[in-house]
Scaffold this motif. Structure first.
Motif, PDB file in Angstrom:
ATOM      1  N   LYS A  50       0.821  -1.234   0.000  1.00 55.76           N
ATOM      2  CA  LYS A  50       0.000   0.000   0.000  1.00 55.76           C
ATOM      3  C   LYS A  50       0.842   1.266   0.000  1.00 55.76           C
ATOM      4  O   LYS A  50       0.393   2.324  -0.437  1.00 55.76           O
ATOM      5  CB  LYS A  50      -0.897   0.044   1.246  1.00 55.76           C
ATOM      6  CG  LYS A  50      -1.712  -1.229   1.477  1.00 55.76           C
ATOM      7  CD  LYS A  50      -2.802  -1.364   0.465  1.00 55.76           C
ATOM      8  CE  LYS A  50      -3.718  -2.547   0.763  1.00 55.76           C
ATOM      9  NZ  LYS A  50      -4.546  -2.885  -0.373  1.00 55.76           N
ATOM     10  N   LYS A  98       0.196   4.520  -5.577  1.00 55.67           N
ATOM     11  CA  LYS A  98       0.225   4.416  -4.116  1.00 55.67           C
ATOM     12  C   LYS A  98       1.278   5.368  -3.587  1.00 55.67           C
ATOM     13  O   LYS A  98       2.218   5.704  -4.321  1.00 55.67           O
ATOM     14  CB  LYS A  98       0.476   2.971  -3.701  1.00 55.67           C
ATOM     15  CG  LYS A  98       1.629   2.296  -4.382  1.00 55.67           C
ATOM     16  CD  LYS A  98       1.642   0.775  -4.160  1.00 55.67           C
ATOM     17  CE  LYS A  98       0.729   0.034  -5.102  1.00 55.67           C
ATOM     18  NZ  LYS A  98       0.767  -1.408  -5.024  1.00 55.67           N
ATOM     19  N   ALA A 204      -7.918   2.411  -0.887  1.00 49.99           N
ATOM     20  CA  ALA A 204      -6.828   2.445  -1.872  1.00 49.99           C
ATOM     21  C   ALA A 204      -7.204   3.178  -3.161  1.00 49.99           C
ATOM     22  O   ALA A 204      -6.384   3.900  -3.734  1.00 49.99           O
ATOM     23  CB  ALA A 204      -6.376   1.023  -2.190  1.00 49.99           C
ATOM     24  N   LYS A 208      -5.383   6.417  -4.737  1.00 52.29           N
ATOM     25  CA  LYS A 208      -4.886   6.407  -6.121  1.00 52.29           C
ATOM     26  C   LYS A 208      -5.437   7.594  -6.913  1.00 52.29           C
ATOM     27  O   LYS A 208      -4.697   8.289  -7.624  1.00 52.29           O
ATOM     28  CB  LYS A 208      -5.324   5.086  -6.764  1.00 52.29           C
ATOM     29  CG  LYS A 208      -5.073   4.952  -8.232  1.00 52.29           C
ATOM     30  CD  LYS A 208      -5.544   3.573  -8.694  1.00 52.29           C
ATOM     31  CE  LYS A 208      -5.653   3.478 -10.188  1.00 52.29           C
ATOM     32  NZ  LYS A 208      -5.954   2.117 -10.645  1.00 52.29           N
TER      33      LYS A 208
END
Ligand code: CAA
Length: 260
Positions: A50, A98, A204, A208
């Motif tokens: 991550k 990331k 996530a 992004k």
């Protein structure tokens, strides 16, 4: 690829790449840059990773620049190849979907400052030293310093550093916006990991999209950049994490994100 010049480990979704040539103050030769490219590409592709942290081994240097011994007698064509390898690597880190943090634990000169500039954030130890001293040895920054530094700290200060070749300490780097946070050397990694963990738990796709919108909107005209942001924000409504995040807010509980 077998790594000889870097250490690479992943723990709880956080990848740490450590430049590991302490006797040469972690100077970057082409082999080390190729290893960085390989490891960072793995980080980009692995959905379980991550956040990426870059740091240096030893207590003296992050990276003291491109390897001067290796560059001393190279040709124009070899120089171009080395600079292209650096640019390919750093642009990939800069645009990977990331976050990345440079944990700068000492000298970050020349290519060292440039590697840190390609990361999304720079956390520095109090003993960190930044600068673009290439001019002092007859070249100029070749891994993005002339482009990323003025975008981050403004044209005047970038020119002072690049044309003058001087070094600045962590406090000055903080004052000019080159560094996000400064910590005592002993707590730099712990604090960086703590922040990385916070980032690792975030949805996530939204992370992004935020990075994408900032990166690709920055050089556009404002109307186009705002349009890009709207599209990126709208795309977030396609995710389960958005539903969960808003539901958890309404239900006054902590969200559980799955990355979907
Ligand atoms: N390349 C190769 N070797 C390096 C290096 C570099 N960039 N920086 C340090 N080293 C080596 C030294 O040669 C020395 O090796 P030996 O022990 O074998 O002699 C060892 O690391 C320790 O360095 P010093 O003895 O110089 O340590 P110091 O504490 O006296 O000084 C320093 C530290 C101020 C960082 C000094 O080493 C220095 O000025 N380094 C060079 C910094 C520099 O000019 N960087 C820019 C490089 S060009 C570049 O990066 C191009 C680009 O944009 C892509």
């Amino acid at each position: 690829m077998e790594y000889k010049n870097i250490l690479f480990k992943v723990d709880e979704g956080i990848a740490i790449i450590t430049f590991n040539r302490p006797k040469a103050l972690n100077a970057m030769n082409s082999e080390t840059m190729a290893e960085l490219l390989d490891a960072a590409t793995l980080c980009k592709k692995d959905d379980n990773i991550k956040v990426l942290i870059l740091t240096g081994s030893g207590d003296k240097a992050f990276v003291a620049g491109a390897d001067i011994a290796q560059m001393q007698n190279i040709t124009v064509a070899e120089g171009l190849k080395f600079m292209e390898l650096g640019h390919e690597t750093l642009r990939m880190i800069e645009t990977m979907p990331k976050p990345s943090i440079a944990a700068v634990n000492g000298f970050a000169l020349g290519g060292g400052t440039e590697i840190s500039l390609a990361c999304d954030m720079r956390f520095a130890a109090e003993n960190a030293v930044f600068g673009q001293p290439e001019i002092l040895i007859g070249i100029i920054p070749g891994w993005g310093g002339t482009q990323r530094l003025p975008r981050l700290v403004g044209m005047g200060i970038a020119k002072e550093l690049i044309l003058g070749g001087g070094q600045i300490n962590a406090q000055r780097a903080y004052e000019i916006g080159l560094v996000n946070k400064v910590f005592p050397p002993a707590s730099l990694m712990e604090e960086t990991k703590k922040f990385a963990k916070k980032l690792a738990f975030l949805p996530a796709f939204a992370v992004k999209m935020a990075k994408y919108s900032i990166n690709y909107g920055y050089d556009l005209a404002l109307d186009n950049a705002n349009r890009l942001e709207m599209e990126c924000c709208a795309q977030c409504f396609s995710t389960q994490d958005q539903k969960e995040g808003m539901k958890a807010f309404i239900e006054k509980r902590k969200p559980t994100y799955t990355g979907k």
